[in-house]
Design an enzyme around this catalytic site. Sequence first.
Site, short mmCIF file in Angstrom:
data_model
loop_
_atom_site.label_atom_id
_atom_site.label_comp_id
_atom_site.label_asym_id
_atom_site.label_seq_id
_atom_site.Cartn_x
_atom_site.Cartn_y
_atom_site.Cartn_z
N LYS A 33 -2.87 12.94 -11.13
CA LYS A 33 -1.43 13.18 -11.29
C LYS A 33 -0.69 11.83 -11.33
CE LYS A 33 -0.88 13.73 -6.28
NZ LYS A 33 -0.85 14.71 -5.19
N ARG A 129 5.49 22.99 3.48
CA ARG A 129 6.13 22.49 2.28
C ARG A 129 6.06 23.57 1.20
NH1 ARG A 129 3.73 17.12 -0.58
NH2 ARG A 129 2.01 18.58 -0.85
N TYR A 250 18.27 -14.61 -3.25
CA TYR A 250 19.43 -13.76 -2.94
C TYR A 250 19.61 -13.59 -1.43
CZ TYR A 250 20.04 -11.95 -7.72
OH TYR A 250 20.30 -11.81 -9.05
N MET A 298 14.87 -8.86 -9.29
CA MET A 298 14.49 -7.83 -10.25
C MET A 298 13.29 -8.25 -11.11
SD MET A 298 16.74 -5.94 -13.21
CE MET A 298 17.92 -5.20 -12.11
C1 LIG Z 1 -2.00 14.50 -4.39
C2 LIG Z 1 -2.81 15.60 -3.80
C3 LIG Z 1 -4.13 15.37 -3.37
C4 LIG Z 1 -4.75 13.99 -3.32
O1 LIG Z 1 -4.33 13.34 -2.16
P1 LIG Z 1 -4.89 11.88 -1.76
O2 LIG Z 1 -4.32 11.64 -0.42
O3 LIG Z 1 -4.33 10.94 -2.78
O4 LIG Z 1 -6.36 11.96 -1.80
C5 LIG Z 1 -4.86 16.46 -2.93
N1 LIG Z 1 -4.33 17.70 -2.90
C6 LIG Z 1 -3.05 17.95 -3.29
C7 LIG Z 1 -2.53 19.34 -3.22
C8 LIG Z 1 -2.25 16.91 -3.75
O5 LIG Z 1 -0.99 17.16 -4.11
#
Ligand SMILES: *Cc1c(COP(=O)(O)O)cnc(C)c1O
Length: 352
Positions: A33, A129, A250, A298
């Site tokens: 992802k 969640r 800055y 930046m």
């Molecule tokens: C992103 C995600 C993972 C992977 O988590 P990591 O900590 O990066 O290994 C696994 N399961 C779900 C549902 C996720 O959203």
Amino acid sequence: MRPLNAQIRLDNLRHNYQALKNIHGGKLLAVVKANAYGHGAVRCAHALADSADGFAVACLAEAVELRENGIDHPIVLLEGVFDAKEYATVEQYGLWPAVCSQWQLEALVRHPWQKPVKVWLKMDSGMHRTGFFPHDYAAAYTALKQSGLVADIVKFSHFASADDPESGMTDMQIEAFDAACAGLEGEESLCNSAALMNCPEARRDWGRVGIALYGVNPFGGTHPDLKPVMRLSTRVFGERVLQPHSPVGYGAIFYTQKSTRVGLLACGYADGYPRNATTGAPVAIGTHRTRVIGRVSMDMMTIELDPSHEGIGNEVELWGDIVNVNETAKAAGTIAYELLCNVKRAKFTYYE
Ligand SMILES: *Cc1c(COP(=O)(O)O)cnc(C)c1O
């Protein structure tokens, strides 16, 4: 050309997948992802095509990108659909949707599936969640089964604190999950990276590994079995010697204490380097570790140079092999996940 480079070592990615799969046993989804945590989802998926049991993404568009680039492995949509109409595309591309809420379930059973769909049914085992509460889970499972539209159901849940074994939270979530799954047949999936590495009871039919795949130890520091996939580097393109008591950058938050050689780097927060990493964040020239001084701007940032032989043209590692990205994250008060996802404007080069 602006010398900001993200080297992506696909051999390390493959090494990490294999190492993690050996620990988990069973099947392992490579979580790609968010553009593979900033590494490039299509390139990473292709690099794992021979070994991966499947992939996981956050949304339909990410899955479609993989399919259109020739990835025909199982792909799980971790958050399911965002709109009932998306089930048509889920079917067209042969994806495995998560079902995390009642409206997703009802929309799924209203869709006219040509053939039964494989579903990942999410339980909220304590993170609060998303997912069905344990006391609603069997009813959701049964509704899917009785619809006659669902081929297999993978029971899954996600941990809130797998990187903090002391908390006791993971054990509590496993207990809630197992109790609510009693009598419901089918495969199971619990592990993210941290649970996979640290919690044998959580290893079930499918692991879901993200951050560790990219070579990052979810518990901080380095890990002997994991090799960093991304190496972010740039060059010194300016240098000057500042007198003692000179402010730098800055806000004038840093003053030199002695005569100091200062290098100017082509990288800033618009590239994804965290602005919160100020004076003291580590960088490396060759194997010599030095530090950021003053605020990150930046497009530029400043570092302390060795007085004798460092200056214009030297390559500087921002994170990678000498400086672990966990160190940078710690200096910035955040996590490596965020830093990796944020890299942009860099030239990405892939090494097989
Ligand atoms: C992103 C995600 C993972 C992977 O988590 P990591 O900590 O990066 O290994 C696994 N399961 C779900 C549902 C996720 O959203």
